[in-house]
Design a protein around this motif. Sequence first.
Motif, short mmCIF file in Angstrom:
data_model
loop_
_atom_site.label_atom_id
_atom_site.label_comp_id
_atom_site.label_asym_id
_atom_site.label_seq_id
_atom_site.Cartn_x
_atom_site.Cartn_y
_atom_site.Cartn_z
N PRO A 250 29.43 -2.45 17.34
CA PRO A 250 28.06 -2.84 17.02
C PRO A 250 27.47 -3.72 18.11
O PRO A 250 28.14 -4.59 18.66
CB PRO A 250 28.20 -3.62 15.71
N GLY A 251 26.19 -3.49 18.44
CA GLY A 251 25.50 -4.31 19.43
C GLY A 251 24.83 -5.51 18.78
O GLY A 251 25.08 -5.82 17.60
N PRO A 252 23.97 -6.18 19.53
CA PRO A 252 23.26 -7.35 18.97
C PRO A 252 22.39 -6.95 17.78
O PRO A 252 21.84 -5.84 17.74
CB PRO A 252 22.40 -7.83 20.15
N LEU A 253 22.27 -7.85 16.83
CA LEU A 253 21.47 -7.60 15.64
C LEU A 253 20.35 -8.63 15.56
O LEU A 253 20.61 -9.84 15.55
CB LEU A 253 22.34 -7.70 14.38
N GLN A 254 19.11 -8.16 15.53
CA GLN A 254 17.98 -9.05 15.34
C GLN A 254 17.65 -9.14 13.86
O GLN A 254 17.30 -8.14 13.22
CB GLN A 254 16.75 -8.55 16.10
N LEU A 255 17.78 -10.33 13.28
CA LEU A 255 17.43 -10.55 11.89
C LEU A 255 15.93 -10.79 11.76
O LEU A 255 15.32 -11.45 12.61
CB LEU A 255 18.21 -11.73 11.32
N LEU A 256 15.36 -10.27 10.68
CA LEU A 256 13.93 -10.36 10.44
C LEU A 256 13.68 -10.85 9.01
O LEU A 256 14.51 -10.67 8.13
CB LEU A 256 13.28 -8.98 10.60
N SER A 257 12.53 -11.46 8.81
CA SER A 257 12.12 -11.90 7.48
C SER A 257 10.75 -11.33 7.17
O SER A 257 9.83 -11.39 7.99
CB SER A 257 12.07 -13.43 7.42
N LEU A 258 10.62 -10.78 5.97
CA LEU A 258 9.34 -10.28 5.48
C LEU A 258 9.10 -10.94 4.13
O LEU A 258 9.69 -10.56 3.13
CB LEU A 258 9.39 -8.75 5.33
N SER A 259 8.25 -11.96 4.12
CA SER A 259 8.12 -12.76 2.90
C SER A 259 6.69 -13.17 2.58
O SER A 259 6.47 -13.81 1.54
CB SER A 259 8.97 -14.03 3.03
N ARG A 260 5.71 -12.79 3.41
CA ARG A 260 4.35 -13.27 3.20
C ARG A 260 3.35 -12.11 3.22
O ARG A 260 3.48 -11.18 4.02
CB ARG A 260 3.97 -14.29 4.29
N HIS A 261 2.35 -12.22 2.37
CA HIS A 261 1.29 -11.21 2.32
C HIS A 261 0.61 -11.07 3.68
O HIS A 261 0.21 -9.97 4.07
CB HIS A 261 0.27 -11.62 1.25
N SER A 262 0.50 -12.17 4.40
CA SER A 262 -0.22 -12.15 5.68
C SER A 262 0.52 -11.38 6.77
O SER A 262 -0.04 -11.16 7.86
CB SER A 262 -0.47 -13.59 6.16
N GLN A 263 1.76 -10.95 6.51
CA GLN A 263 2.48 -10.15 7.49
C GLN A 263 2.07 -8.68 7.46
O GLN A 263 2.49 -7.89 8.30
CB GLN A 263 3.99 -10.28 7.27
N GLY A 264 1.26 -8.32 6.49
CA GLY A 264 0.76 -6.95 6.40
C GLY A 264 -0.74 -6.89 6.54
O GLY A 264 -1.45 -7.88 6.35
N ILE A 265 -1.24 -5.71 6.88
CA ILE A 265 -2.67 -5.43 6.89
C ILE A 265 -2.93 -4.39 5.81
O ILE A 265 -2.26 -3.33 5.78
CB ILE A 265 -3.15 -4.91 8.26
N TYR A 266 -3.86 -4.67 4.91
CA TYR A 266 -4.11 -3.83 3.75
C TYR A 266 -5.54 -3.28 3.80
O TYR A 266 -6.47 -3.97 4.21
CB TYR A 266 -3.92 -4.63 2.46
N ALA A 267 -5.68 -2.04 3.37
CA ALA A 267 -7.02 -1.44 3.31
C ALA A 267 -7.85 -2.10 2.22
O ALA A 267 -7.34 -2.40 1.13
CB ALA A 267 -6.90 0.05 3.03
N ASP A 268 -9.10 -2.35 2.52
CA ASP A 268 -10.00 -2.93 1.52
C ASP A 268 -11.04 -1.92 1.03
O ASP A 268 -11.92 -2.25 0.23
CB ASP A 268 -10.69 -4.18 2.07
N ARG A 269 -10.94 -0.66 1.49
CA ARG A 269 -11.86 0.40 1.07
C ARG A 269 -11.28 1.73 1.53
O ARG A 269 -10.28 1.76 2.25
CB ARG A 269 -13.25 0.19 1.71
N ARG A 270 -11.88 2.80 1.13
CA ARG A 270 -11.48 4.13 1.62
C ARG A 270 -11.67 4.18 3.13
O ARG A 270 -12.66 3.70 3.67
CB ARG A 270 -12.34 5.19 0.94
N GLY A 271 -10.70 4.77 3.83
CA GLY A 271 -10.81 4.91 5.27
C GLY A 271 -9.68 5.74 5.83
O GLY A 271 -8.81 6.23 5.10
N TRP A 272 -9.69 5.90 7.17
CA TRP A 272 -8.70 6.72 7.86
C TRP A 272 -8.05 5.86 8.95
O TRP A 272 -8.72 5.41 9.88
CB TRP A 272 -9.36 7.97 8.44
N PHE A 273 -6.72 5.65 8.80
CA PHE A 273 -6.01 4.69 9.63
C PHE A 273 -5.42 5.34 10.87
O PHE A 273 -4.72 6.35 10.79
CB PHE A 273 -4.91 4.03 8.81
N GLU A 274 -5.67 4.69 12.02
CA GLU A 274 -5.10 5.10 13.30
C GLU A 274 -4.27 3.94 13.86
O GLU A 274 -4.81 2.96 14.35
CB GLU A 274 -6.21 5.44 14.29
N PRO A 275 -2.92 4.01 13.75
CA PRO A 275 -2.11 2.90 14.28
C PRO A 275 -2.12 2.89 15.80
O PRO A 275 -2.24 3.93 16.45
CB PRO A 275 -0.71 3.20 13.73
#
Length: 337
Positions: A250-275
């Motif tokens: 096994p190589g190096p492992l980067q640990l991550l935390s996902l614990s806050r609403h602000s870590q995501g972006i959420y749609a606030d209406r109908r739309g078409w998402f382009e990452p």
Amino acid sequence: MHSGLVNPIDFSRQGRQAGHLAIPYSIDRSPYYQIRIPILRLRNGEGPSLLLMAGNHGDEYEGELQLGRLMRLLDVADISGAVTILPMANLPAVMAAKRCSPFDGGNLNRAFPGDPAGVPTARLAHFLEHELFPRHDVVFDLHSGGTSMAHLPCTLIERQADATRFQRSVALMRAMGASHAFIADNGRAAPTSMGAAARAGIIGLSGEFGGGGTVTPATMAFTAAAIDRLLVTLGIIGRPVLSRAPLAEPGPLQLLSLSRHSQGIYADRRGWFEPVAPLGATVAAGDLAGWYHDLERPEQPEEELRFAEDGIVISHRLHCDSQAGDCLIQVAEPIAA
């Protein structure tokens, strides 16, 4: 019998046992219908006991396919201890190619601790948490992004108050060989399989092994290697069973935390998402995450979407067409163990 769950496995028995968990559920075309969930139990002497499960969400295929393959390939004579394999836990969802059960709308990974007298998904969750999990030392529940999400391949554990169990969980997660892993902070009352494992007093391991409602050579190899590494690390097998190439250290492992609403972006209406930001990218607060288009008003320019936090991009929505409330993209925070 019109309720409950029938389990054919004698967990005290040595050798190989194959059968089906049966959940009675009356439907229009078959009043005495049973939901029949395949299960395999292998036991050879004393030793560690591992539960491998997939199909918690029906449209997440890497674990389902690899555990089905493991059922065919793993010989009881080649193991030390016990392995239980549940490749399609939420069978109705698997057969419908859906996240949730078409019978009762149940999302198994939000149904724990379950209800022995409830709908089928609740009955299964109760059996898993109160009967199956406590009979094992470790449960490994394999997930992926499903039909709607692309996900950075990674392993996952829940943060636990029991320091010894938490450190053992981290060590096993490192041994599985992923380059990224995240530690969830949903708490002991979480309605997930990892919350159920904590309440059962055992080690819970999980992960996201692909996405998009499909499989690739890379995601299948990643899944096979993680399963093999865990079995070898626990001392249940002496050599890999699923992997088609030798396992590297096994190589190096980067640990991550996902614990806050602000870590995501959420749609606030109908739309078409382009990452714009790819999976695994390191981004800063204010960086461009993507564009949000309005095809109902094509004269309007697309909206810039920018990250609220620094982090590593771990998932984004695959379906371009989005509704208010949909999570479009997420970043996780790099952390130390």
